[in-house]
Design an enzyme around this catalytic site. Structure first.
Site, PDB file in Angstrom:
ATOM      1  N   LYS A  15     -17.831 -60.087 -29.215  1.00 39.16           N
ATOM      2  CA  LYS A  15     -18.941 -60.922 -29.664  1.00 39.16           C
ATOM      3  C   LYS A  15     -20.234 -60.435 -29.039  1.00 39.16           C
ATOM      4  CE  LYS A  15     -20.026 -62.748 -26.319  1.00 39.16           C
ATOM      5  NZ  LYS A  15     -20.347 -62.430 -24.912  1.00 39.16           N
ATOM      6  N   TYR A  73     -21.028 -68.523 -29.198  1.00 34.91           N
ATOM      7  CA  TYR A  73     -19.863 -69.423 -29.069  1.00 34.91           C
ATOM      8  C   TYR A  73     -20.232 -70.826 -29.547  1.00 34.91           C
ATOM      9  CZ  TYR A  73     -17.438 -66.032 -26.066  1.00 34.91           C
ATOM     10  OH  TYR A  73     -16.814 -64.925 -25.583  1.00 34.91           O
TER      11      TYR A  73
HETATM   12  N1  LIG Z   1     -14.805 -62.388 -24.862  1.00 37.00           N
HETATM   13  C1  LIG Z   1     -15.264 -62.605 -23.641  1.00 37.00           C
HETATM   14  O1  LIG Z   1     -14.839 -63.480 -22.927  1.00 37.00           O
HETATM   15  C2  LIG Z   1     -16.305 -61.689 -23.111  1.00 37.00           C
HETATM   16  C3  LIG Z   1     -16.652 -61.747 -21.765  1.00 37.00           C
HETATM   17  C4  LIG Z   1     -17.570 -60.812 -21.280  1.00 37.00           C
HETATM   18  C5  LIG Z   1     -18.120 -59.905 -22.155  1.00 37.00           C
HETATM   19  N2  LIG Z   1     -17.798 -59.920 -23.472  1.00 37.00           N
HETATM   20  C6  LIG Z   1     -18.390 -58.973 -24.414  1.00 37.00           C
HETATM   21  O2  LIG Z   1     -17.761 -57.714 -24.200  1.00 37.00           O
HETATM   22  C7  LIG Z   1     -18.698 -56.665 -24.362  1.00 37.00           C
HETATM   23  C8  LIG Z   1     -18.776 -55.865 -23.078  1.00 37.00           C
HETATM   24  O3  LIG Z   1     -19.151 -56.701 -22.018  1.00 37.00           O
HETATM   25  P1  LIG Z   1     -18.823 -56.317 -20.484  1.00 37.00           P
HETATM   26  O4  LIG Z   1     -19.420 -57.359 -19.634  1.00 37.00           O
HETATM   27  O5  LIG Z   1     -17.356 -56.042 -20.342  1.00 37.00           O
HETATM   28  O6  LIG Z   1     -19.664 -54.993 -20.353  1.00 37.00           O
HETATM   29  P2  LIG Z   1     -19.513 -53.694 -19.428  1.00 37.00           P
HETATM   30  O7  LIG Z   1     -18.541 -53.914 -18.336  1.00 37.00           O
HETATM   31  O8  LIG Z   1     -20.889 -53.257 -19.092  1.00 37.00           O
HETATM   32  O9  LIG Z   1     -18.834 -52.661 -20.429  1.00 37.00           O
HETATM   33  C9  LIG Z   1     -19.453 -52.059 -21.516  1.00 37.00           C
HETATM   34  C10 LIG Z   1     -18.856 -50.653 -21.678  1.00 37.00           C
HETATM   35  O10 LIG Z   1     -19.485 -50.006 -22.754  1.00 37.00           O
HETATM   36  C11 LIG Z   1     -19.551 -48.613 -22.508  1.00 37.00           C
HETATM   37  N3  LIG Z   1     -20.918 -48.140 -22.855  1.00 37.00           N
HETATM   38  C12 LIG Z   1     -21.216 -47.263 -23.839  1.00 37.00           C
HETATM   39  N4  LIG Z   1     -22.534 -47.047 -23.924  1.00 37.00           N
HETATM   40  C13 LIG Z   1     -23.117 -47.801 -22.968  1.00 37.00           C
HETATM   41  C14 LIG Z   1     -24.448 -47.993 -22.549  1.00 37.00           C
HETATM   42  N5  LIG Z   1     -25.468 -47.369 -23.139  1.00 37.00           N
HETATM   43  N6  LIG Z   1     -24.686 -48.835 -21.527  1.00 37.00           N
HETATM   44  C15 LIG Z   1     -23.670 -49.487 -20.921  1.00 37.00           C
HETATM   45  N7  LIG Z   1     -22.349 -49.357 -21.282  1.00 37.00           N
HETATM   46  C16 LIG Z   1     -22.082 -48.514 -22.283  1.00 37.00           C
HETATM   47  C17 LIG Z   1     -19.218 -48.379 -21.058  1.00 37.00           C
HETATM   48  O11 LIG Z   1     -17.954 -47.732 -21.045  1.00 37.00           O
HETATM   49  P3  LIG Z   1     -17.782 -46.179 -20.643  1.00 37.00           P
HETATM   50  O12 LIG Z   1     -18.801 -45.918 -19.579  1.00 37.00           O
HETATM   51  O13 LIG Z   1     -16.396 -46.121 -20.148  1.00 37.00           O
HETATM   52  O14 LIG Z   1     -18.007 -45.370 -21.877  1.00 37.00           O
HETATM   53  C18 LIG Z   1     -19.079 -49.773 -20.458  1.00 37.00           C
HETATM   54  O15 LIG Z   1     -18.016 -49.864 -19.568  1.00 37.00           O
HETATM   55  C19 LIG Z   1     -20.001 -57.351 -24.793  1.00 37.00           C
HETATM   56  O16 LIG Z   1     -20.034 -57.444 -26.192  1.00 37.00           O
HETATM   57  C20 LIG Z   1     -19.868 -58.749 -24.216  1.00 37.00           C
HETATM   58  O17 LIG Z   1     -20.632 -59.720 -24.906  1.00 37.00           O
HETATM   59  C21 LIG Z   1     -16.885 -60.786 -23.946  1.00 37.00           C
END
Ligand SMILES: NC(=O)c1ccc[n+]([C@@H]2O[C@H](COP(=O)([O-])OP(=O)(O)OC[C@H]3O[C@@H](n4cnc5c(N)ncnc54)[C@H](OP(=O)(O)O)[C@@H]3O)[C@@H](O)[C@H]2O)c1
Length: 336
Positions: free
Chosen positions: A92, A177
């Protein structure tokens, strides 16, 4: 069993690991860094890893991808996955706009693949129970819903993309949400009447937002933000109400709901053991792909949720946090 590859070593992807799933299996991961991909794969016992997202999309031994990338990459990689013939579970908000989502939906339809937004809270027993209580008439006709999800964003640490405009912001991140839940409970007649958005700076990322909504039979309010802690909802009916604190998030902890029944002025409490909704969601996604169940989160609903966020942005009065004086912007939240 549906074989899923993950795009990005996201924090949230870790929560999908380790379940005993019946319909799905995570077998590969890709990262911009092959070291990060390898380390994730080894930690969680995935069979293959890739140093590029495109290499994973070309893997013929994968049926589907899970996309937990920053918001601004959801559409691009959903489109690429659809063209590669992979089913898509996208975090999301599924897209940054309804127009973007329509493109994704069309591409998935053309590619004959499933597209589902990862709204994990839909799989939590507590929220399924609330829907059951409402259906059973425990609180009579529902007339009001008050939904709030705010959290101090800096507690997440690695959150840069949440504070980057235009893809970040509280509406995209957690307001989605509220839009989903309001429409799930109160139906598609619900309209946004007015709202307020507090931005970090003029034209900057939204740090706090709220909306007032109405339909012929009900009223609702939605609050979301990054500057305070408030995670709860209240459903008000003609014969009682349901109070649910702190359980819309994916935090794996005990959940609690309280039902007030007006007739005998009684409060009933129900407790739910900690559960991992991400495992349930991945399993559900697998079952949908295998054609055995209808998706809990339908594309029509995702599209309507995104349109609701657009209505809020269109109708809201805007301020900057500086004008509010007492509200402090988190470090580095601003316009890029
Ligand atoms: N469903 C839920 O409960 C829930 C909870 C939190 C987050 N989310 C969603 O999940 C997604 C990710 O959130 P997160 O908090 O897990 O984020 P995060 O830890 O920052 O992870 C994002 C990943 O995207 C990749 N990436 C590719 N291009 C990037 C860029 N330019 N800048 C930063 N990262 C980049 C990176 O993986 P690599 O470096 O390995 O390529 C990074 O690990 C979002 O859509 C967020 O809204 C959902």
């Amino acid at each position: 069993v549906v074989r899923i590859g993950i795009l990005g070593t996201a924090r949230i992807a870790r929560l999908f690991m380790g379940g005993s799933l019946r319909n799905a299996r995570f077998t590969a991961i890709a990262s911009r860094s092959s070291e990060r991909a390898e380390s994730f794969a080894r930690e969680f016992g995935l069979e293959r890893w890739y140093g590029s997202y495109d290499d994973l999309l070309a893997d013929p031994n994968l049926d589907a991808v899970y996309i937990p990338l920053p918001h601004f990459l959801h559409a691009e990689f959903s489109l690429r996955a659809a063209r590669a013939g992979k089913h898509v579970l996208v975090e999301k908000p599924a897209a940054l706009s309804s127009a973007e989502f329509l493109q994704m939906w069309n591409a998935c339809r053309e590619g004959g693949v499933v597209l589902m937004e990862s709204l994990m809270y839909r799989c939590k027993r507590i929220h399924l129970r609330v829907q059951e209580l409402i259906r059973e008439g425990a609180i009579g006709n529902v007339r009001h819903l008050n939904f709030s999800w705010c959290f101090p964003v800096m507690t997440l640490g690695r959150s840069r993309f949440r504070l980057d405009h235009p893809a970040g912001g509280a509406l995209n991140d957690v307001g989605i949400y509220g839009a989903d839940f309001l429409r799930l409970i109160l139906g598609s007649d619900l309209k946004v009447i007015s709202g307020g958005i507090w931005r970090a700076s003029p034209g900057g990322v939204d740090l706090l937002a709220h909306a007032l909504c109405s339909s012929p039979g009900s009223t609702a309010s939605l609050t979301c933000g990054y500057l305070l802690d408030a995670n709860y909802y209240v459903v008000g009916g003609e014969r009682g109400s349901i109070y649910v604190p702190g359980s819309v998030s994916g935090r794996i902890a005990e959940n609690l709901l309280r039902v007030h029944r007006i007739e005998d002025d009684r409060w009933d409490e129900e407790r739910f053991a900690p559960e991992n909704p991400y495992h349930a969601l991945a399993d559900h996604f697998g079952e949908v792909i295998e054609g055995r169940v209808e998706p809990l989160i339908r594309q029509e609903q995702t599209l309507a949720n995104l349109r609701m966020l657009e209505d809020i942005r269109r109708l809201a009065t805007e301020w900057t946090v500086a004008e509010r004086g007492s509200i402090t912007a988190p470090p580095s939240a601003g316009t890029r």
